[in-house]
Motif scaffolding. Structure first.
Motif, mmCIF file in Angstrom:
data_model
loop_
_atom_site.group_PDB
_atom_site.id
_atom_site.type_symbol
_atom_site.label_atom_id
_atom_site.label_comp_id
_atom_site.label_asym_id
_atom_site.label_seq_id
_atom_site.Cartn_x
_atom_site.Cartn_y
_atom_site.Cartn_z
ATOM 1 N N ALA A 114 -16.851 -8.402 1.997
ATOM 2 C CA ALA A 114 -16.655 -9.556 2.866
ATOM 3 C C ALA A 114 -17.455 -10.753 2.373
ATOM 4 O O ALA A 114 -18.441 -10.620 1.633
ATOM 5 C CB ALA A 114 -17.082 -9.210 4.294
ATOM 6 N N PRO B 59 -7.284 -6.371 6.112
ATOM 7 C CA PRO B 59 -8.671 -6.430 5.642
ATOM 8 C C PRO B 59 -9.042 -5.111 4.956
ATOM 9 O O PRO B 59 -8.464 -4.066 5.241
ATOM 10 C CB PRO B 59 -9.479 -6.628 6.924
ATOM 11 C CG PRO B 59 -8.493 -7.128 7.938
ATOM 12 C CD PRO B 59 -7.183 -6.524 7.573
ATOM 13 N N GLY C 49 -13.217 -10.281 11.074
ATOM 14 C CA GLY C 49 -14.634 -10.315 10.771
ATOM 15 C C GLY C 49 -15.491 -10.168 12.009
ATOM 16 O O GLY C 49 -15.021 -9.711 13.058
ATOM 17 N N LYS D 36 -16.639 -12.682 7.145
ATOM 18 C CA LYS D 36 -15.186 -12.689 7.048
ATOM 19 C C LYS D 36 -14.759 -11.665 6.000
ATOM 20 O O LYS D 36 -15.067 -11.803 4.813
ATOM 21 C CB LYS D 36 -14.677 -14.081 6.667
ATOM 22 C CG LYS D 36 -14.796 -15.106 7.785
ATOM 23 C CD LYS D 36 -13.917 -14.744 8.974
ATOM 24 C CE LYS D 36 -13.939 -15.805 10.067
ATOM 25 N NZ LYS D 36 -13.073 -15.439 11.222
ATOM 26 N N ILE D 37 -14.061 -10.629 6.444
ATOM 27 C CA ILE D 37 -13.713 -9.500 5.575
ATOM 28 C C ILE D 37 -12.604 -9.899 4.610
ATOM 29 O O ILE D 37 -11.607 -10.515 5.002
ATOM 30 C CB ILE D 37 -13.271 -8.301 6.426
ATOM 31 C CG1 ILE D 37 -14.343 -7.968 7.475
ATOM 32 C CG2 ILE D 37 -13.000 -7.083 5.552
ATOM 33 C CD1 ILE D 37 -13.857 -7.032 8.567
ATOM 34 N N SER E 149 -12.521 -4.721 11.303
ATOM 35 C CA SER E 149 -13.703 -5.425 11.809
ATOM 36 C C SER E 149 -14.515 -4.543 12.765
ATOM 37 O O SER E 149 -15.739 -4.680 12.856
ATOM 38 C CB SER E 149 -13.289 -6.723 12.505
ATOM 39 O OG SER E 149 -12.440 -6.466 13.613
#
Length: 312
Positions: free
Chosen positions: A281, A220, A253, A295-296, A224
């Protein structure tokens, strides 16, 4: 890299461990106070774990590794109605929380009965918002096999539990099957029950570790944990949420327990490394209580978006 740990000790002088976590650049994932006892899930840099161990020993507290901390798991039962709920589902939920997981119990609207069971698209959407799904089924082999359609197109990893031994190949759509956990009219406290729960925890942990290893190759844009911390510090409304874990961490996320229509713009404008969260995101409406789901983006998703924009 961070290590996730669980601190279990007294409330007295607990500010010392919290200040140390902050000084080390770590994060508090979850905090529960039970009378005079404190349970703290944290993420700290790997190289600083020894400092946390030293402070925990000084405070006469217990420190354990929490391999599932920072993940959200769906415990899915055919129905939450009293006449059909597998008692194991409740114990599964309780047991996985001891490993640091945040879990949600989900009962399907038409799950009871082999001939009438079903799953809706809305239920699938809700399940897919988690990191892993555990389907707690019953005691009969034929019934468990026939109900495999409940999860055969779920996008996240699926672990199925039931009483009998069943080869995994007979359960299409399942990533793992753990026997010994059927419908039992008592708590799972006997030796074979506890061993089955430990096997389930080991299985879920392996699946989460595999997901983490896959994410290393396409990580990511930001962890998160960093997103969770930024939201908690920049959105005042979070402090007014009375639900446990108002910002629930996931592997890729977070779930924010604020109304999407009222707060999604404020969430989009949270700043991380001089960028708005909306640039890092996808921020969308959750299927759970109109919450906000973040959601990244991964690095590859960002490259794909740049290519598409250049093409246009």
């Amino acid at each position: 890299m961070f290590e996730t740990l669980t601190f279990t000790g007294g409330v007295h002088k607990s500010e010392e461990i919290k200040e140390l976590i902050e000084d080390l650049g770590g994060f508090i994932l979850q905090e529960n106070v039970l009378q005079m006892d404190l349970v703290l899930n944290m993420a700290v840099p790997l190289e600083d774990v020894d400092k946390i161990e030293k402070k925990s020993k000084e405070l006469l507290a217990k420190l354990t590794v929490a391999p599932m901390a920072g993940s959200e798991i769906a415990i899915v039962s055919p129905t939450l109605a009293r006449h059909h709920l597998p008692h194991a589902a409740c114990d599964i939920s309780e047991f996985l929380r001891e490993y640091g997981a945040k879990d949600n119990m989900i009962g399907l609207a038409r799950g009871d009965g082999k001939g009438t069971s079903g799953i809706t698209e809305e239920e699938k959407k809700l399940i897919n918002e988690h990191d892993v799904a555990v389907f707690a089924l019953g005691s009969f082999k034929d019934c468990i096999i026939e109900k495999s359609f409940l999860y055969d197109d779920i996008d996240i990893p699926v672990v199925v539990t039931g009483a009998p031994e069943i080869p995994l190949e007979e359960l299409p759509g399942a990533d793992a099957y753990v026997p010994g956990l059927g419908r039992i009219p008592r708590r799972l406290r006997r030796g074979p029950d506890v061993r089955a729960l430990e096997k389930l925890a080991e299985t879920v942990e392996d699946i989460l570790n595999n997901k983490k290893r896959e994410m290393v190759h396409d990580p990511p844009l930001v962890p998160s944990i960093v997103v969770k911390n930024a939201i908690e510090n920049q959105v005042p409304a979070i402090k007014e949420v009375i639900s446990p874990l108002p910002v629930t961490g996931q592997l890729d996320g977070v779930r924010i327990k604020l109304d999407y229509d009222k707060y999604h713009e404020e969430i989009e404008n949270v700043v991380i490394d001089n960028k708005k969260l909306s640039e890092l995101a996808e921020i969308r409406r959750s299927a759970m209580y109109n919450y906000i789901l973040v959601k990244i983006y991964s690095e590859s998703q960002l490259v794909e978006d740049i290519i598409v924009k250049d093409a246009l």
